[in-house]
Design an enzyme around this catalytic site. Structure first.
Site, PDB file in Angstrom:
ATOM      1  N   LYS A 149      51.769  33.995  69.752  1.00  0.00           N
ATOM      2  CA  LYS A 149      51.116  34.887  68.878  1.00  0.00           C
ATOM      3  C   LYS A 149      50.361  34.442  67.451  1.00  0.00           C
ATOM      4  CE  LYS A 149      54.045  38.732  70.614  1.00  0.00           C
ATOM      5  NZ  LYS A 149      54.986  39.541  70.382  1.00  0.00           N
ATOM      6  N   GLY A 150      51.007  33.527  67.311  1.00  0.00           N
ATOM      7  CA  GLY A 150      50.916  32.898  65.892  1.00  0.00           C
ATOM      8  C   GLY A 150      49.542  32.449  65.514  1.00  0.00           C
ATOM      9  N   ASP A 207      54.499  21.462  64.803  1.00  0.00           N
ATOM     10  CA  ASP A 207      56.030  20.952  64.324  1.00  0.00           C
ATOM     11  C   ASP A 207      56.533  19.950  64.950  1.00  0.00           C
ATOM     12  OD1 ASP A 207      58.395  21.321  63.476  1.00  0.00           O
ATOM     13  OD2 ASP A 207      58.289  23.430  63.033  1.00  0.00           O
ATOM     14  N   LYS A 241      53.031  19.528  60.312  1.00  0.00           N
ATOM     15  CA  LYS A 241      54.239  19.132  59.705  1.00  0.00           C
ATOM     16  C   LYS A 241      54.640  17.681  60.274  1.00  0.00           C
ATOM     17  CE  LYS A 241      56.979  23.249  58.718  1.00  0.00           C
ATOM     18  NZ  LYS A 241      58.382  23.928  59.123  1.00  0.00           N
ATOM     19  N   PHE A 265      60.613  26.776  56.088  1.00  0.00           N
ATOM     20  CA  PHE A 265      60.111  27.697  57.258  1.00  0.00           C
ATOM     21  C   PHE A 265      59.076  28.553  56.497  1.00  0.00           C
ATOM     22  CE2 PHE A 265      60.605  31.074  59.806  1.00  0.00           C
ATOM     23  CZ  PHE A 265      60.646  30.509  61.084  1.00  0.00           C
ATOM     24  N   VAL A 266      57.953  28.161  57.308  1.00  0.00           N
ATOM     25  CA  VAL A 266      56.668  29.034  56.691  1.00  0.00           C
ATOM     26  C   VAL A 266      56.392  30.375  57.724  1.00  0.00           C
ATOM     27  CG1 VAL A 266      55.765  27.051  55.353  1.00  0.00           C
ATOM     28  CG2 VAL A 266      55.020  27.579  58.100  1.00  0.00           C
ATOM     29  N   ARG A 284      53.838  38.086  59.991  1.00  0.00           N
ATOM     30  CA  ARG A 284      52.690  37.687  60.399  1.00  0.00           C
ATOM     31  C   ARG A 284      51.499  38.144  59.527  1.00  0.00           C
ATOM     32  NH1 ARG A 284      53.436  35.165  65.307  1.00  0.00           N
ATOM     33  NH2 ARG A 284      54.943  36.082  66.743  1.00  0.00           N
TER      34      ARG A 284
END
Length: 183
Positions: free
Chosen positions: A45-46, A105, A133, A156-157, A169
Site C-alpha cells: 500500500k505504501g 530497504d 536505505k 523508521f520512517v 500513511r
C-alpha cells in the site's frame, strides 16, 4: 491531523521536497520511456501517494496496476518472507514495466517481485523508489533502482504512504517516527 504529527521525531523529506522529487523523476521517466509501451506497477500500500503524484508528472500515455505485497505485517522489520496478496489484473508481456515502490530497504521484496515479473515476458523491468536505505540492503540482494527520489538514514520512517502498523500513511511529508511509538 495534529495528533499524528506529535508522533514524528523530525521531518526528513518535506512536502516541497516531495513535489520536487516527483517533478524531477517524472521528467526523467518521460524522456526515458518516450515511444515505449509504459506499464506502471505500484507496490501496495505504501506507494499509493508517490505513484499518484509521480504519474501526474509523466507526460506519456501509460497504464497502471498494483501488486499487493506483504513482508512486514505489524513489525518494524521485514520478516524476509514475501507474500503476494494481490496480483496484476492483466498480462505484462510486451510492456516496459516500471515498478513503483515507497522505500527500498533490505531489497528482498523488490528482488522477489522483479524476478517474478521477469518470467512474464515484459520488454523491460525497472524500479523507481521514492526512498532508498542503501545501508540496510541484505547482502544476498542484488537490486539496483533506475530511479531514486532520495536516500534516507537508517531510521523508521512514516508518511506519504509509509506506515507503522497501517497508521501514519496520511502524513503529507516523510518523518522519522519517535522510538517510543514502536518500541
Amino acid at each position: 491531523m495534529a495528533m499524528i504529527h506529535q508522533d514524528v521525531e523530525k521531518i526528513l523529506v518535506s512536502e516541497e521536497e516531495l513535489r520536487a522529487i516527483n517533478k524531477r523523476l517524472g521528467e526523467q521517466i518521460t524522456r526515458d520511456y518516450a515511444g515505449k509501451n509504459l506499464f506502471i506497477v505500484g507496490i501496495l500500500k505504501g506507494s499509493i501517494y508517490f505513484m499518484t503524484d509521480l504519474t501526474r508528472n509523466i507526460d506519456l500515455p501509460l497504464e497502471i496496476d498494483f501488486l499487493g505485497v506483504s513482508s512486514y505485517g505489524s513489525s518494524t522489520r521485514s520478516s524476509g518472507e514475501v507474500k503476494i496478496v494481490k496480483d496484476l489484473d492483466k498480462a505484462i508481456e510486451g510492456y516496459d514495466v516500471l515498478l513503483i515502490e515507497d522505500i527500498l530497504d533490505t531489497g528482498r521484496t523488490l528482488q522477489y517481485v522483479s524476478e517474478m515479473l521477469q518470467s512474464r515476458k515484459a520488454n523491460s523491468i525497472a524500479i523507481c523508489t521514492l526512498l532508498d536505505k542503501p545501508e540496510r540492503r541484505a547482502p544476498e540482494v542484488n537490486i539496483h533502482p533506475k530511479y531514486v527520489g532520495c536516500d534516507v538514514p537508517n531510521e523508521f520512517v512514516v508518511g506519504y504512504g509509509l506506515d507503522y502498523d497501517q497508521k501514519y500513511r496520511n502524513l503529507p511529508y516523510i518523518g522519522s517516527l519517535k522510538r517510543s511509538i514502536y518500541e
